[in-house]
Design a protein around this motif. Structure first.
Motif, PDB file in Angstrom:
ATOM      1  N   GLN A  34       0.828  -1.207   0.000  1.00 24.33           N
ATOM      2  CA  GLN A  34       0.000   0.000   0.000  1.00 24.33           C
ATOM      3  C   GLN A  34       0.866   1.262   0.000  1.00 24.33           C
ATOM      4  OE1 GLN A  34      -2.284  -1.187   3.500  1.00 24.33           O
ATOM      5  NE2 GLN A  34      -4.160  -0.897   2.301  1.00 24.33           N
ATOM      6  N   MET A  35       2.012   1.202   0.660  1.00 23.09           N
ATOM      7  CA  MET A  35       2.859   2.394   0.772  1.00 23.09           C
ATOM      8  C   MET A  35       3.783   2.587  -0.428  1.00 23.09           C
ATOM      9  SD  MET A  35       3.748   2.952   4.758  1.00 23.09           S
ATOM     10  CE  MET A  35       4.202   1.344   5.340  1.00 23.09           C
ATOM     11  N   THR A  36       3.976   1.550  -1.215  1.00 19.36           N
ATOM     12  CA  THR A  36       4.915   1.675  -2.331  1.00 19.36           C
ATOM     13  C   THR A  36       4.270   1.531  -3.703  1.00 19.36           C
ATOM     14  OG1 THR A  36       5.468  -0.684  -2.217  1.00 19.36           O
ATOM     15  CG2 THR A  36       6.876   0.852  -0.960  1.00 19.36           C
ATOM     16  N   GLN A  37       3.065   1.000  -3.762  1.00 22.52           N
ATOM     17  CA  GLN A  37       2.443   0.755  -5.056  1.00 22.52           C
ATOM     18  C   GLN A  37       1.242   1.657  -5.331  1.00 22.52           C
ATOM     19  OE1 GLN A  37       3.983  -1.406  -7.194  1.00 22.52           O
ATOM     20  NE2 GLN A  37       5.479  -1.480  -5.543  1.00 22.52           N
ATOM     21  N   ARG A  38       0.410   1.854  -4.335  1.00 19.50           N
ATOM     22  CA  ARG A  38      -0.787   2.676  -4.533  1.00 19.50           C
ATOM     23  C   ARG A  38      -0.392   4.141  -4.628  1.00 19.50           C
ATOM     24  NH1 ARG A  38      -5.250   1.094  -0.342  1.00 19.50           N
ATOM     25  NH2 ARG A  38      -6.487   2.376  -1.752  1.00 19.50           N
ATOM     26  N   LYS A  39      -1.053   4.846  -5.519  1.00 16.76           N
ATOM     27  CA  LYS A  39      -0.723   6.254  -5.751  1.00 16.76           C
ATOM     28  C   LYS A  39      -1.947   7.136  -5.543  1.00 16.76           C
ATOM     29  CE  LYS A  39       2.993   5.158  -8.883  1.00 16.76           C
ATOM     30  NZ  LYS A  39       3.641   5.398 -10.154  1.00 16.76           N
ATOM     31  N   ASP A  40      -1.682   8.356  -5.124  1.00 20.20           N
ATOM     32  CA  ASP A  40      -2.762   9.325  -4.985  1.00 20.20           C
ATOM     33  C   ASP A  40      -3.053   9.980  -6.336  1.00 20.20           C
ATOM     34  OD1 ASP A  40      -0.733  11.228  -5.387  1.00 20.20           O
ATOM     35  OD2 ASP A  40      -0.705  11.890  -3.297  1.00 20.20           O
ATOM     36  N   ALA A  42      -2.126  12.692  -7.547  1.00 20.43           N
ATOM     37  CA  ALA A  42      -0.950  13.352  -8.131  1.00 20.43           C
ATOM     38  C   ALA A  42       0.098  12.341  -8.589  1.00 20.43           C
ATOM     39  CB  ALA A  42      -0.340  14.316  -7.121  1.00 20.43           C
ATOM     40  N   GLY A  43      -0.154  11.047  -8.346  1.00 19.85           N
ATOM     41  CA  GLY A  43       0.790  10.016  -8.753  1.00 19.85           C
ATOM     42  C   GLY A  43       1.841   9.693  -7.706  1.00 19.85           C
ATOM     43  N   TRP A  44       1.646  10.177  -6.490  1.00 20.32           N
ATOM     44  CA  TRP A  44       2.612   9.954  -5.412  1.00 20.32           C
ATOM     45  C   TRP A  44       2.207   8.749  -4.569  1.00 20.32           C
ATOM     46  CZ3 TRP A  44       5.625  14.244  -2.705  1.00 20.32           C
ATOM     47  CH2 TRP A  44       6.011  15.233  -3.612  1.00 20.32           C
ATOM     48  N   THR A  45       3.196   7.954  -4.182  1.00 22.41           N
ATOM     49  CA  THR A  45       2.975   6.864  -3.232  1.00 22.41           C
ATOM     50  C   THR A  45       3.149   7.414  -1.817  1.00 22.41           C
ATOM     51  OG1 THR A  45       5.304   6.230  -3.149  1.00 22.41           O
ATOM     52  CG2 THR A  45       3.933   5.158  -4.852  1.00 22.41           C
ATOM     53  N   VAL A  46       2.774   6.607  -0.839  1.00 24.54           N
ATOM     54  CA  VAL A  46       3.017   6.991   0.561  1.00 24.54           C
ATOM     55  C   VAL A  46       4.512   7.185   0.764  1.00 24.54           C
ATOM     56  CG1 VAL A  46       2.873   6.221   2.965  1.00 24.54           C
ATOM     57  CG2 VAL A  46       0.917   5.881   1.428  1.00 24.54           C
ATOM     58  N   LYS A  47       5.316   6.301   0.186  1.00 31.22           N
ATOM     59  CA  LYS A  47       6.775   6.434   0.292  1.00 31.22           C
ATOM     60  C   LYS A  47       7.245   7.773  -0.265  1.00 31.22           C
ATOM     61  CE  LYS A  47      10.713   4.646  -1.874  1.00 31.22           C
ATOM     62  NZ  LYS A  47      11.235   3.723  -2.852  1.00 31.22           N
ATOM     63  N   ASP A  48       6.679   8.216  -1.389  1.00 28.74           N
ATOM     64  CA  ASP A  48       7.019   9.526  -1.942  1.00 28.74           C
ATOM     65  C   ASP A  48       6.699  10.633  -0.942  1.00 28.74           C
ATOM     66  OD1 ASP A  48       7.769   8.439  -4.451  1.00 28.74           O
ATOM     67  OD2 ASP A  48       5.753   8.732  -5.285  1.00 28.74           O
ATOM     68  N   HIS A  49       5.549  10.528  -0.301  1.00 31.51           N
ATOM     69  CA  HIS A  49       5.152  11.537   0.690  1.00 31.51           C
ATOM     70  C   HIS A  49       6.118  11.540   1.880  1.00 31.51           C
ATOM     71  CE1 HIS A  49       1.304  13.104  -0.839  1.00 31.51           C
ATOM     72  NE2 HIS A  49       1.174  11.913  -1.411  1.00 31.51           N
ATOM     73  N   LEU A  50       6.571  10.369   2.285  1.00 31.43           N
ATOM     74  CA  LEU A  50       7.513  10.299   3.416  1.00 31.43           C
ATOM     75  C   LEU A  50       8.833  10.957   3.052  1.00 31.43           C
ATOM     76  CD1 LEU A  50       6.835   6.686   4.743  1.00 31.43           C
ATOM     77  CD2 LEU A  50       5.830   8.859   5.496  1.00 31.43           C
ATOM     78  N   GLY A  51       9.318  10.729   1.836  1.00 37.61           N
ATOM     79  CA  GLY A  51      10.531  11.403   1.382  1.00 37.61           C
ATOM     80  C   GLY A  51      10.359  12.907   1.379  1.00 37.61           C
ATOM     81  N   HIS A  52       9.196  13.349   0.950  1.00 35.71           N
ATOM     82  CA  HIS A  52       8.855  14.767   0.941  1.00 35.71           C
ATOM     83  C   HIS A  52       8.920  15.346   2.358  1.00 35.71           C
ATOM     84  CE1 HIS A  52       6.314  18.308  -0.063  1.00 35.71           C
ATOM     85  NE2 HIS A  52       5.679  18.009   1.046  1.00 35.71           N
ATOM     86  N   SER A 100      14.622   1.704  -0.270  1.00 34.62           N
ATOM     87  CA  SER A 100      13.502   0.860   0.142  1.00 34.62           C
ATOM     88  C   SER A 100      12.611   1.645   1.107  1.00 34.62           C
ATOM     89  CB  SER A 100      14.017  -0.396   0.841  1.00 34.62           C
ATOM     90  OG  SER A 100      14.586  -0.051   2.096  1.00 34.62           O
ATOM     91  N   LEU A 101      11.408   1.152   1.295  1.00 29.75           N
ATOM     92  CA  LEU A 101      10.497   1.772   2.248  1.00 29.75           C
ATOM     93  C   LEU A 101      11.105   1.771   3.639  1.00 29.75           C
ATOM     94  CD1 LEU A 101       7.748   2.961   3.044  1.00 29.75           C
ATOM     95  CD2 LEU A 101       6.915   0.593   3.286  1.00 29.75           C
ATOM     96  N   SER A 102      11.737   0.687   4.036  1.00 29.20           N
ATOM     97  CA  SER A 102      12.331   0.642   5.382  1.00 29.20           C
ATOM     98  C   SER A 102      13.455   1.671   5.525  1.00 29.20           C
ATOM     99  CB  SER A 102      12.815  -0.765   5.734  1.00 29.20           C
ATOM    100  OG  SER A 102      13.833  -1.179   4.859  1.00 29.20           O
ATOM    101  N   GLN A 103      14.227   1.897   4.462  1.00 31.19           N
ATOM    102  CA  GLN A 103      15.276   2.924   4.507  1.00 31.19           C
ATOM    103  C   GLN A 103      14.662   4.318   4.636  1.00 31.19           C
ATOM    104  OE1 GLN A 103      17.093   1.662   0.777  1.00 31.19           O
ATOM    105  NE2 GLN A 103      19.036   1.285   1.838  1.00 31.19           N
TER     106      GLN A 103
END
Length: 164
Positions: A34-40, A42-52, A100-103
């Motif tokens: 869910q955090m790495t594949q699903r996108k909002d 704007a095309g962002w994943t949860v992981k993208d938001h965390l990097g932001h 990775s998501l964990s990183q």
């Protein structure tokens, strides 16, 4: 969590702690997929938001150290001057793509810990100083707001903004 905007150091620290806990509870409810594949939209994943969140919080840490925010975020002064915030965010978005998501989550925890530590060293008076005290060479105009508001807007308040 209280809706009151923090106006002093202890309220700021409580706000950060509560917002962090809320963010972690939401993240813990998602699967890695869910955090790495699903996108909002704007095309962002949860992981993208965390990097932001990492980038903008790193900018606040640098600011509180009276270092250039943009460099800590991975941007140049030219990008800060010539690109909109949305364009800056798109540039930043790719910085964690290969991790990775964990990183990314570990980096977010580390960054949050650094912010908490630096806030601990600041006095109440330090948190009430304006932006230009911390960023005297910044290209933006100082609104006169206490730096405490910048901290909230780029940390705990920012977490809550990204929860939906």
């Amino acid at each position: 969590m209280s809706d009151a905007r923090p106006t002093d150091k202890s309220t700021l620290q409580r706000h950060l702690s509560e917002a962090w806990t809320q963010l972690q509870n939401v993240l813990d409810s998602f699967s890695e997929e869910q955090m790495t594949q699903r996108k909002d939209r704007a095309g962002w994943t949860v992981k993208d938001h965390l990097g932001h969140l990492i980038d903008w919080e790193a900018g606040i840490i640098a600011m509180l150290k009276r270092q250039p925010r943009y460099a800590a975020m991975g941007l140049t002064s030219e990008i800060m001057r010539t690109k909109s915030e949305d364009e800056q965010n798109e540039i930043l978005r790719g910085q964690y793509a290969e991790q990775s998501l964990s990183q990314v989550r570990a980096t977010l925890r580390q960054t949050h810990g650094e912010l908490e530590a630096i806030i601990q060293t600041l006095s109440e008076a330090d948190l009430l100083k304006g932006y230009s005290y911390y960023q005297p060479d910044a290209p933006s105009t100082d609104s006169g707001d206490p730096i405490l508001r910048w901290v909230v807007g780029n940390s705990g308040g920012h977490y809550l903004e990204h929860l939906p």
